[in-house]
Design an enzyme around this catalytic site. Sequence first.
Site, PDB file in Angstrom:
ATOM      1  N   ASN A  20      -9.976  -0.401   0.604  1.00 51.99           N
ATOM      2  CA  ASN A  20      -8.518  -0.258   0.504  1.00 51.99           C
ATOM      3  C   ASN A  20      -8.067  -0.872  -0.825  1.00 51.99           C
ATOM      4  O   ASN A  20      -8.077  -2.092  -0.984  1.00 51.99           O
ATOM      5  CB  ASN A  20      -7.883  -0.977   1.703  1.00 51.99           C
ATOM      6  CG  ASN A  20      -6.366  -0.921   1.698  1.00 51.99           C
ATOM      7  OD1 ASN A  20      -5.759  -0.570   0.696  1.00 51.99           O
ATOM      8  ND2 ASN A  20      -5.765  -1.300   2.811  1.00 51.99           N
ATOM      9  N   CYS A  65       0.817  -1.228   0.000  1.00 49.94           N
ATOM     10  CA  CYS A  65       0.000   0.000   0.000  1.00 49.94           C
ATOM     11  C   CYS A  65       0.848   1.275   0.000  1.00 49.94           C
ATOM     12  O   CYS A  65       0.337   2.354  -0.264  1.00 49.94           O
ATOM     13  CB  CYS A  65      -0.951   0.005   1.185  1.00 49.94           C
ATOM     14  SG  CYS A  65      -2.046  -1.407   1.218  1.00 49.94           S
ATOM     15  N   HIS A 101      -3.296   7.200   2.546  1.00 49.74           N
ATOM     16  CA  HIS A 101      -3.724   5.877   2.067  1.00 49.74           C
ATOM     17  C   HIS A 101      -5.114   5.586   2.635  1.00 49.74           C
ATOM     18  O   HIS A 101      -5.381   5.810   3.815  1.00 49.74           O
ATOM     19  CB  HIS A 101      -2.711   4.826   2.520  1.00 49.74           C
ATOM     20  CG  HIS A 101      -3.143   3.434   2.221  1.00 49.74           C
ATOM     21  ND1 HIS A 101      -3.665   3.067   1.003  1.00 49.74           N
ATOM     22  CD2 HIS A 101      -3.141   2.306   2.991  1.00 49.74           C
ATOM     23  CE1 HIS A 101      -3.968   1.772   1.033  1.00 49.74           C
ATOM     24  NE2 HIS A 101      -3.670   1.300   2.231  1.00 49.74           N
TER      25      HIS A 101
HETATM   26  N1  ACO Z   1     -17.827  -7.991  11.186  1.00 52.47           N
HETATM   27  C1  ACO Z   1     -18.310  -8.127  12.412  1.00 52.47           C
HETATM   28  N2  ACO Z   1     -17.527  -8.350  13.495  1.00 52.47           N
HETATM   29  C2  ACO Z   1     -16.195  -8.408  13.275  1.00 52.47           C
HETATM   30  C3  ACO Z   1     -15.636  -8.284  11.994  1.00 52.47           C
HETATM   31  C4  ACO Z   1     -16.507  -8.064  10.923  1.00 52.47           C
HETATM   32  N3  ACO Z   1     -16.066  -7.920   9.663  1.00 52.47           N
HETATM   33  N4  ACO Z   1     -14.280  -8.387  12.103  1.00 52.47           N
HETATM   34  C5  ACO Z   1     -14.027  -8.582  13.405  1.00 52.47           C
HETATM   35  N5  ACO Z   1     -15.181  -8.609  14.112  1.00 52.47           N
HETATM   36  C6  ACO Z   1     -15.348  -8.782  15.548  1.00 52.47           C
HETATM   37  C7  ACO Z   1     -14.189  -9.544  16.151  1.00 52.47           C
HETATM   38  O1  ACO Z   1     -14.368 -10.938  16.095  1.00 52.47           O
HETATM   39  C8  ACO Z   1     -14.233  -9.043  17.579  1.00 52.47           C
HETATM   40  O2  ACO Z   1     -15.251  -9.702  18.283  1.00 52.47           O
HETATM   41  P1  ACO Z   1     -15.037 -10.135  19.823  1.00 52.47           P
HETATM   42  O3  ACO Z   1     -14.857  -8.862  20.575  1.00 52.47           O
HETATM   43  O4  ACO Z   1     -16.302 -10.873  20.141  1.00 52.47           O
HETATM   44  O5  ACO Z   1     -13.815 -10.987  19.828  1.00 52.47           O
HETATM   45  C9  ACO Z   1     -14.651  -7.565  17.431  1.00 52.47           C
HETATM   46  O6  ACO Z   1     -15.334  -7.506  16.146  1.00 52.47           O
HETATM   47  C10 ACO Z   1     -13.501  -6.613  17.410  1.00 52.47           C
HETATM   48  O7  ACO Z   1     -12.494  -7.109  16.512  1.00 52.47           O
HETATM   49  P2  ACO Z   1     -11.162  -6.367  16.290  1.00 52.47           P
HETATM   50  O8  ACO Z   1     -10.254  -7.198  15.432  1.00 52.47           O
HETATM   51  O9  ACO Z   1     -10.646  -5.884  17.620  1.00 52.47           O
HETATM   52  O10 ACO Z   1     -11.663  -5.101  15.439  1.00 52.47           O
HETATM   53  P3  ACO Z   1     -10.888  -3.792  15.133  1.00 52.47           P
HETATM   54  O11 ACO Z   1     -11.581  -2.643  15.714  1.00 52.47           O
HETATM   55  O12 ACO Z   1      -9.402  -3.934  15.401  1.00 52.47           O
HETATM   56  O13 ACO Z   1     -11.076  -3.675  13.552  1.00 52.47           O
HETATM   57  C11 ACO Z   1      -9.886  -3.966  11.502  1.00 52.47           C
HETATM   58  C12 ACO Z   1     -10.522  -4.671  12.703  1.00 52.47           C
HETATM   59  C13 ACO Z   1     -10.949  -3.179  10.774  1.00 52.47           C
HETATM   60  C14 ACO Z   1      -9.280  -5.027  10.601  1.00 52.47           C
HETATM   61  C15 ACO Z   1      -8.776  -3.008  12.022  1.00 52.47           C
HETATM   62  O14 ACO Z   1      -7.930  -3.687  12.903  1.00 52.47           O
HETATM   63  C16 ACO Z   1      -7.944  -2.401  10.929  1.00 52.47           C
HETATM   64  O15 ACO Z   1      -8.411  -1.600  10.135  1.00 52.47           O
HETATM   65  N6  ACO Z   1      -6.619  -2.701  10.891  1.00 52.47           N
HETATM   66  C17 ACO Z   1      -5.712  -2.051   9.958  1.00 52.47           C
HETATM   67  C18 ACO Z   1      -5.782  -2.644   8.596  1.00 52.47           C
HETATM   68  C19 ACO Z   1      -4.995  -1.761   7.619  1.00 52.47           C
HETATM   69  O16 ACO Z   1      -5.038  -0.561   7.719  1.00 52.47           O
HETATM   70  N7  ACO Z   1      -4.246  -2.307   6.704  1.00 52.47           N
HETATM   71  C20 ACO Z   1      -3.471  -1.362   5.863  1.00 52.47           C
HETATM   72  C21 ACO Z   1      -2.438  -1.986   5.163  1.00 52.47           C
HETATM   73  S1  ACO Z   1      -3.065  -3.063   3.944  1.00 52.47           S
HETATM   74  C22 ACO Z   1      -1.786  -3.472   2.841  1.00 52.47           C
HETATM   75  O17 ACO Z   1      -0.687  -3.018   2.904  1.00 52.47           O
HETATM   76  C23 ACO Z   1      -2.036  -4.530   1.813  1.00 52.47           C
END
Ligand code: ACO
Length: 320
Positions: free
Chosen positions: A277, A112, A247
């Site tokens: 993304n 990215c 990004h």
């Molecule tokens: N739908 C519903 N519930 C979900 C989902 C979903 N899609 N995904 C996770 N949950 C649940 C989890 O199971 C968890 O449930 P629990 O509390 O019962 O265990 C709860 O939601 C919270 O999960 P988290 O993983 O803590 O959610 P978070 O707020 O961290 O969001 C996310 C996850 C969106 C992936 C976030 O961590 C994120 O954006 N990370 C960065 C990703 C990124 O920016 N990548 C960029 C680089 S990409 C590249 O270079 C190719």
Amino acid sequence: MRAKISGTGSALPDKIVTNDDLSKIVDTNDAWIRERTGIMERRVSDEGTATSDLAFIAAERALANAKVTAEEIDFILVATCSPDMLFPSVACILQDKLKAKNAACLDVSAACSGFNYALAVASSFIETGKYKKILLVGADELTKYLDWTDRGTCILFGDGAGAAVLTATDKNDGIIASWLKAEGILGNSLIMPGGGTRDPETKNGRFIKMDGKEVFKFAVRALETSVKEVLIQAGKSIADIDLLIPHQANIRIIDHVIKKMGLPKEKVYVNLQKYGNTSAASIPIALDEAYAAGKIKPGDLIVLSGFGAGLTYGANVIIW
Ligand code: ACO
């Protein structure tokens, strides 16, 4: 001599996949995805469309907008981590499609962050006088590497391509600073393990695996650090920014960082609600859209900042 962007273009697949569509195939829902990421829908390429196909459309549009012919291009740089195949490079495939027969060709692999890395490389070539006209493309089709049963990743990504034509300028405009960094020590938090020499038969799967929380923490730090560092290099401050194009990964990352930096929302371009993304394509697509929408004017100070697998990050400052 500096490099300036003389024209931009972008390309997106027609197929729209909404959050509701995803909720039918994986345990998720529209409200969760909107609240946790800001994404409402994304574009998904069909089976027959490879990364170079989207790159080609974006490149043709950028060349037309720059009023530069394919034959004038000295160098083609494609930022991608989802090439058509391991080799030849997407840049070479694109060269053939465009009939840009005078160009050298290279792919840049920085996920990215790829467009920021490629922009820094391309502008250096122009500054040294080695090349005069460079076609720069960010193109990815990460939906082809998604595990559609993993709700932690499949909701995040979309496909697309964005392009820019760089030409030389001796005026007070163009790319005035570039800052790049990587933290390979954190590389395992975002990987596509299958298909390389470690696992040529993709026994470990050919899907993106991500530690979302770890990448989120890095992304917040990377966005803030890259903007601050590149502004120091440019001799500018946050108050000088006319438009920040970060990004497009997650609105919470962007909101958190701009609030901390004291940058008003009106000065930040966001389109992740429409495309998710799109990896290396996210910044050039946003740049093309922002320009077409009249949000970029001559003399404006634009900051581009990206972060991604590697883990990598980087930023560029442009006087438009
Ligand atoms: N739908 C519903 N519930 C979900 C989902 C979903 N899609 N995904 C996770 N949950 C649940 C989890 O199971 C968890 O449930 P629990 O509390 O019962 O265990 C709860 O939601 C919270 O999960 P988290 O993983 O803590 O959610 P978070 O707020 O961290 O969001 C996310 C996850 C969106 C992936 C976030 O961590 C994120 O954006 N990370 C960065 C990703 C990124 O920016 N990548 C960029 C680089 S990409 C590249 O270079 C190719």
